[in-house]
Structures are given as C-alpha cells and as structure tokens.
Design a protein around this motif. Structure first.
Motif: not given
Length: 77
Positions: A47-50, A5-8, A53-54, A58-62
């Motif tokens: 802001q896109k990075y944040l 999973y890549y973040l901005h 990240l948010k 959520v994804i890693k919990k689900r």
C-alpha cells in the motif's frame, strides 16, 4: 541535474543491498520492511508503494526537478 525520486521499496542505485523506506525516509536493508507489515492502523508495504507511485505520477506532471529510471528494481512491484 534532476534528482532521483525513490518509491517505497526502490533499490538504491549502486547498492543492491539497500532499499528506500518512505515511512522512515531512509535507505535501509531488506529486513527493515518486515517490521512495518501487519501492524494495526498502518499501511502495509505494498500500500505504501502504491501511494508513492501515485505521488510520483502527480509530481512528474508538475515539475521537472525529479526523474526515475525506467523500471527500476523494487521490492513491491
């Protein structure tokens, strides 16, 4: 095998000259990010990075489908 999973702004694994752009959903070179900042009605890169990240938190919990290395290089953290 889990997908990365890549973040901005994440540096592409195995290619230090490319980074993930969440706006374009592409791997791009560093200068690409300059064109997104300071445009009216658009989030800046940090802001896109944040936001990504948010989303990751959520994804890693689900799901167990995706993974991220510990502290991968990123342009905006």
């Amino acid at each position: 095998m889990k997908k990365r999973y890549y973040l901005h702004g994440d540096q592409v694994e195995g290619n230090p000259e490319e980074f993930y752009c969440a706006s374009c959903d592409l791997f791009v070179d560093r200068p690409h990010f300059d064109q997104h900042d300071n445009q009216p009605n658009r989030l800046n890169n940090f802001q896109k990075y944040l936001n990504t990240l948010k989303s990751w938190k959520v994804i890693k919990k689900r799901t167990k489908t995706y993974q991220r290395p510990k502290n991968p290089p990123n342009l905006f953290d």
